[in-house]
Design a protein around this motif. Structure first.
Motif, mmCIF file in Angstrom:
data_model
loop_
_atom_site.group_PDB
_atom_site.id
_atom_site.type_symbol
_atom_site.label_atom_id
_atom_site.label_comp_id
_atom_site.label_asym_id
_atom_site.label_seq_id
_atom_site.Cartn_x
_atom_site.Cartn_y
_atom_site.Cartn_z
ATOM 1 N N ASP A 155 0.806 -1.233 0.000
ATOM 2 C CA ASP A 155 0.000 0.000 0.000
ATOM 3 C C ASP A 155 0.836 1.280 0.000
ATOM 4 O OD1 ASP A 155 -2.451 -1.403 0.001
ATOM 5 O OD2 ASP A 155 -2.334 -1.662 2.175
ATOM 6 N N SER A 156 2.125 1.169 -0.221
ATOM 7 C CA SER A 156 2.989 2.353 -0.280
ATOM 8 C C SER A 156 2.991 2.930 -1.695
ATOM 9 C CB SER A 156 4.420 1.973 0.108
ATOM 10 O OG SER A 156 4.991 1.139 -0.896
ATOM 11 N N THR A 157 3.663 4.061 -1.857
ATOM 12 C CA THR A 157 3.831 4.633 -3.192
ATOM 13 C C THR A 157 4.602 3.695 -4.105
ATOM 14 O OG1 THR A 157 3.757 6.886 -2.311
ATOM 15 C CG2 THR A 157 4.777 6.590 -4.477
ATOM 16 N N ILE A 158 5.630 3.032 -3.560
ATOM 17 C CA ILE A 158 6.391 2.079 -4.369
ATOM 18 C C ILE A 158 5.512 0.913 -4.797
ATOM 19 C CG2 ILE A 158 8.156 0.262 -4.142
ATOM 20 C CD1 ILE A 158 10.009 2.303 -2.955
ATOM 21 N N HIS A 159 4.687 0.399 -3.902
ATOM 22 C CA HIS A 159 3.794 -0.699 -4.255
ATOM 23 C C HIS A 159 2.837 -0.288 -5.368
ATOM 24 C CE1 HIS A 159 0.318 -3.553 -2.938
ATOM 25 N NE2 HIS A 159 0.990 -4.051 -3.954
ATOM 26 N N LYS A 160 2.228 0.877 -5.233
ATOM 27 C CA LYS A 160 1.280 1.344 -6.253
ATOM 28 C C LYS A 160 1.976 1.564 -7.591
ATOM 29 C CE LYS A 160 -1.587 3.443 -2.683
ATOM 30 N NZ LYS A 160 -1.975 4.710 -2.002
ATOM 31 N N LEU A 161 3.206 2.048 -7.538
ATOM 32 C CA LEU A 161 3.975 2.241 -8.762
ATOM 33 C C LEU A 161 4.300 0.904 -9.421
ATOM 34 C CD1 LEU A 161 5.532 4.072 -10.713
ATOM 35 C CD2 LEU A 161 7.442 4.042 -9.077
ATOM 36 N N LEU A 162 4.684 -0.084 -8.620
ATOM 37 C CA LEU A 162 4.963 -1.416 -9.165
ATOM 38 C C LEU A 162 3.724 -2.012 -9.815
ATOM 39 C CD1 LEU A 162 7.160 -2.910 -6.298
ATOM 40 C CD2 LEU A 162 7.920 -2.392 -8.624
ATOM 41 N N LEU A 163 2.575 -1.887 -9.167
ATOM 42 C CA LEU A 163 1.329 -2.390 -9.754
ATOM 43 C C LEU A 163 1.039 -1.706 -11.085
ATOM 44 C CD1 LEU A 163 -0.922 -2.594 -6.575
ATOM 45 C CD2 LEU A 163 -0.345 -4.524 -8.063
ATOM 46 N N ASP A 164 1.219 -0.397 -11.126
ATOM 47 C CA ASP A 164 0.942 0.355 -12.347
ATOM 48 C C ASP A 164 1.896 -0.032 -13.469
ATOM 49 O OD1 ASP A 164 -0.399 2.756 -13.728
ATOM 50 O OD2 ASP A 164 1.727 3.271 -13.854
ATOM 51 N N ARG A 165 3.185 -0.143 -13.157
ATOM 52 C CA ARG A 165 4.160 -0.481 -14.193
ATOM 53 C C ARG A 165 3.982 -1.921 -14.668
ATOM 54 N NH1 ARG A 165 10.044 0.898 -14.210
ATOM 55 N NH2 ARG A 165 9.478 0.596 -16.404
ATOM 56 N N TYR A 166 3.687 -2.825 -13.741
ATOM 57 C CA TYR A 166 3.438 -4.226 -14.124
ATOM 58 C C TYR A 166 2.241 -4.319 -15.070
ATOM 59 C CZ TYR A 166 1.845 -9.062 -13.632
ATOM 60 O OH TYR A 166 1.406 -10.328 -13.866
ATOM 61 N N LYS A 167 1.238 -3.535 -14.827
ATOM 62 C CA LYS A 167 0.037 -3.559 -15.656
ATOM 63 C C LYS A 167 0.271 -2.923 -17.024
ATOM 64 C CE LYS A 167 -4.730 -1.818 -15.732
ATOM 65 N NZ LYS A 167 -5.752 -1.053 -14.972
ATOM 66 N N ASN A 168 1.045 -1.850 -17.091
ATOM 67 C CA ASN A 168 1.061 -1.005 -18.276
ATOM 68 C C ASN A 168 2.346 -0.987 -19.084
ATOM 69 O OD1 ASN A 168 -1.634 0.225 -18.029
ATOM 70 N ND2 ASN A 168 -0.814 1.108 -16.129
ATOM 71 N N ASP A 169 3.466 -1.438 -18.517
ATOM 72 C CA ASP A 169 4.757 -1.278 -19.200
ATOM 73 C C ASP A 169 5.233 -2.595 -19.810
ATOM 74 O OD1 ASP A 169 4.540 1.242 -18.240
ATOM 75 O OD2 ASP A 169 6.405 1.228 -17.070
ATOM 76 N N ILE A 170 5.256 -2.656 -21.126
ATOM 77 C CA ILE A 170 5.749 -3.844 -21.818
ATOM 78 C C ILE A 170 7.225 -4.054 -21.482
ATOM 79 C CG2 ILE A 170 6.232 -4.853 -24.081
ATOM 80 C CD1 ILE A 170 3.823 -3.315 -25.156
ATOM 81 N N GLY A 171 7.564 -5.282 -21.098
ATOM 82 C CA GLY A 171 8.955 -5.616 -20.794
ATOM 83 C C GLY A 171 9.372 -5.385 -19.361
#
Length: 289
Positions: free
Chosen positions: A122-138
């Motif tokens: 639930d931290s900023t890093i966690h939310k960023l990881l979720l977003d990048r995992y969902k949206n960033d190819i590779g």
């Protein structure tokens, strides 16, 4: 999180992966060409990829970080950084957040998976990881042992292997929810954790269980398509066809009953489709003995 929207790659690992300097006979794959960390590097884009190591789960994070720096250096990697996150406040540091934004791969070490949930969840890093995992190819998220177990939503947080498969023997906690359709256990063969993951499946029969042997992992694409890597095996616990599961009606400490729980034993190169509950064994033309 719809699997159709996921563009990143997950690589859960069963622990004790070859780091290029062990002499244990289990590590029998060529480290540079076939080892698990070599797969991580290739998926992340090669030797120049920016790789972030997060040893939060470990009780000796400095030593663990140094081991991974040496392991990736052996593979020729030139851009590896350790983020020593030990508090919730660390997960909000601007410098650490910027490293995650720029990373091609983030790898969580082994140790205690509850520390990952506590200090990063639930931290900023966690939310960023979720977003990048969902949206960033590779973009790659890898994790070994505790780092793999923390990938799921329903996370095994502890429990005795010897006493498991009685109700209440396994402790569950919320993980990082990268792949909610799985529950993951590690060091699976070496520590006899069959009962532990089976109780987890009894509690959450809508998920599939993956039990990883040491030096064994999976490359998971699209949040669904899995390919086994490494020198051991992955045991898949498929509850799709369960006809009996009495977990909900039992008292704590009572042995449980499950009927028609399907198991698959997969090894290097084998594939599994989580949604379809389908196994593709490679090479299919191999002789049956």
């Amino acid at each position: 999180m719809s699997i159709l929207q996921i563009k990143g790659t997950l690589i859960p690992i069963g622990g004790n992966e070859d780091k290029g300097f062990e002499e244990d006979e289990i590590h029998r794959l060529d480290y540079v060409e076939e080892g698990i960390l070599a797969h991580v590097v290739r998926e992340a884009g090669g030797k120049n990829a920016k790789i972030i190591i997060i040893p939060t789960a470990s009780s000796i994070p400095v030593e663990v970080g140094e081991n991974y720096l040496a392991a990736f250096a052996t593979l020729g990697c030139t851009n590896v950084t350790v983020l020593d996150i030990r508090t919730q406040e660390d997960s909000e540091k601007a410098d650490y957040i910027n490293h995650i934004k720029a990373a091609d791969c983030v790898m969580f070490s082994g140790g205690d998976q509850s520390k990952i949930s506590k200090y990063i969840g639930d931290s900023t890093i966690h939310k960023l990881l979720l977003d990048r995992y969902k949206n960033d190819i590779g973009f790659v998220i890898a994790g070994t042992s505790a780092g793999a177990m923390a990938m799921s939503n329903e996370m095994i947080a502890g429990g005795s292997s010897a006493k498991s498969f009685v109700k209440g023997a396994v402790k569950m906690r919320k993980g990082l929810s990268f792949i909610p359709k799985l529950v993951i256990d590690t060091h699976f063969i070496q520590r006899g954790r069959f009962g532990r993951i089976t109780e987890a499946i009894a509690k959450f029969p809508d998920v599939t269980g993956f039990g990883f042997a040491e030096d064994t992992g999976m490359i998971i694409k699209n949040g669904n398509d899995c390919t086994v890597i490494g020198s051991g095996m992955v045991i898949v616990f498929d509850s799709k066809n369960l006809t009996h599961n009495n977990q909900k009606v039992l008292d704590e400490g009572t042995p449980m009953t499950m009927a028609n729980l399907t198991l698959h034993i997969l090894a290097n190169g084998d594939q599994y489709d989580i949604d379809a509950h389908h196994v593709l064994v490679l090479p299919i033309e191999a002789p049956f003995i």
